[in-house]
Design a protein around this motif. Sequence first.
Motif, PDB file in Angstrom:
ATOM      1  N   MET A 106       7.395  10.985  -5.484  1.00  0.00           N
ATOM      2  CA  MET A 106       6.632  11.077  -6.726  1.00  0.00           C
ATOM      3  C   MET A 106       6.149   9.694  -7.144  1.00  0.00           C
ATOM      4  O   MET A 106       6.778   8.688  -6.828  1.00  0.00           O
ATOM      5  N   THR A 107       5.039   9.659  -7.867  1.00  0.00           N
ATOM      6  CA  THR A 107       4.587   8.391  -8.415  1.00  0.00           C
ATOM      7  C   THR A 107       5.593   7.907  -9.455  1.00  0.00           C
ATOM      8  O   THR A 107       6.383   8.695  -9.985  1.00  0.00           O
ATOM      9  N   GLU A 109       5.108   7.015 -12.471  1.00  0.00           N
ATOM     10  CA  GLU A 109       4.862   7.670 -13.763  1.00  0.00           C
ATOM     11  C   GLU A 109       5.415   9.088 -13.771  1.00  0.00           C
ATOM     12  O   GLU A 109       6.061   9.517 -14.741  1.00  0.00           O
ATOM     13  N   ASP A 110       5.157   9.842 -12.702  1.00  0.00           N
ATOM     14  CA  ASP A 110       5.650  11.218 -12.633  1.00  0.00           C
ATOM     15  C   ASP A 110       7.173  11.255 -12.581  1.00  0.00           C
ATOM     16  O   ASP A 110       7.806  12.130 -13.181  1.00  0.00           O
ATOM     17  N   ASP A 113       8.497  10.689 -16.034  1.00  0.00           N
ATOM     18  CA  ASP A 113       8.358  11.904 -16.845  1.00  0.00           C
ATOM     19  C   ASP A 113       9.434  12.924 -16.481  1.00  0.00           C
ATOM     20  O   ASP A 113      10.015  13.573 -17.358  1.00  0.00           O
ATOM     21  N   ALA A 114       9.691  13.079 -15.172  1.00  0.00           N
ATOM     22  CA  ALA A 114      10.701  14.036 -14.719  1.00  0.00           C
ATOM     23  C   ALA A 114      12.091  13.618 -15.191  1.00  0.00           C
ATOM     24  O   ALA A 114      12.894  14.455 -15.611  1.00  0.00           O
ATOM     25  N   TYR A 124      13.709  20.440 -13.982  1.00  0.00           N
ATOM     26  CA  TYR A 124      12.549  19.975 -13.232  1.00  0.00           C
ATOM     27  C   TYR A 124      12.695  20.373 -11.775  1.00  0.00           C
ATOM     28  O   TYR A 124      13.716  20.114 -11.144  1.00  0.00           O
ATOM     29  N   PRO A 126       9.954  20.556  -8.124  1.00  0.00           N
ATOM     30  CA  PRO A 126       8.587  20.327  -7.647  1.00  0.00           C
ATOM     31  C   PRO A 126       7.833  21.640  -7.533  1.00  0.00           C
ATOM     32  O   PRO A 126       8.443  22.705  -7.350  1.00  0.00           O
ATOM     33  N   THR A 127       6.532  21.580  -7.659  1.00  0.00           N
ATOM     34  CA  THR A 127       5.703  22.777  -7.553  1.00  0.00           C
ATOM     35  C   THR A 127       5.856  23.392  -6.173  1.00  0.00           C
ATOM     36  O   THR A 127       5.729  22.722  -5.160  1.00  0.00           O
ATOM     37  N   GLN A 225       7.071  22.442 -16.486  1.00  0.00           N
ATOM     38  CA  GLN A 225       6.163  21.366 -16.079  1.00  0.00           C
ATOM     39  C   GLN A 225       4.722  21.665 -16.510  1.00  0.00           C
ATOM     40  O   GLN A 225       4.007  20.804 -17.016  1.00  0.00           O
ATOM     41  N   GLY A 229       2.344  19.641 -19.104  1.00  0.00           N
ATOM     42  CA  GLY A 229       1.056  19.121 -18.686  1.00  0.00           C
ATOM     43  C   GLY A 229      -0.064  19.453 -19.655  1.00  0.00           C
ATOM     44  O   GLY A 229      -1.060  18.731 -19.737  1.00  0.00           O
TER      45      GLY A 229
END
Length: 231
Positions: A106-107, A109-110, A113-114, A124, A126-127, A225, A229
């Motif tokens: 993940m980035t 930033e992501d 957030d997680a 949390y 992942p998609t 998530q 968003g």
Amino acid sequence: MKVLLVDDHPLILTALKAMIENLVPGVVVNAVSSAKEARFTLRVQQDHDLMLLDLQLGDANGFELLTDVRRTDPELSVVVLSSSDRASDVIQAIDLGAMGFLPKRMTTEDLADALRLVMAGGIYVPTMTVNPMRDADEPPPAPVAAHATGGAGNGDSLPSFEELGVTPRQADVLMLLLQGKSNKDIARRLGLSVETIKDHVQAVLRALGVSSRTQAVLAVGQMTQQRRGRN
């Protein structure tokens, strides 16, 4: 808040520790690099709120340590960190009682957030596509932490019962289901019969479009998530 961070890569361990300390003022992070150190730390310090666990440890398989921790300390919330984002690994981690799964790719930033989400008690994952895998009557997975505010969500919690497509009573059942409670435990807590709870569980699974409790955790995590968003 007190966090136990377990990762055998020194650079990642240092970076994650610094990130977590910057995210939550006053948080205490104990960073260890092996399953042996993790077990010792949990034995001598029994007041951790969250464990962030890498699956690839030099002295143990992360899934084995996760299983041990859920058995010996069921109240401790565990979130898996992994370089893998394979659906099979995500499902296995959730099935063993993790309250989330954070891919290391993940980035920054992501990932931040997680981490904010799971440290606030949310879920949390992942998609991914959730496919039927088990019977809806399967035994529940180990406890998974989740916000429950009378069925209504807030900025960092689960979606409201309206968003989930369930009634307020079904939302109460879902919150306890996500915590790994059996039908018998849920019935006792809500003052209802086991048969009534079974009906509510089936209704919740239908509303989420899944067929098992593990899949319900995955589905709610992904809805959380998506909700974040949009905010």
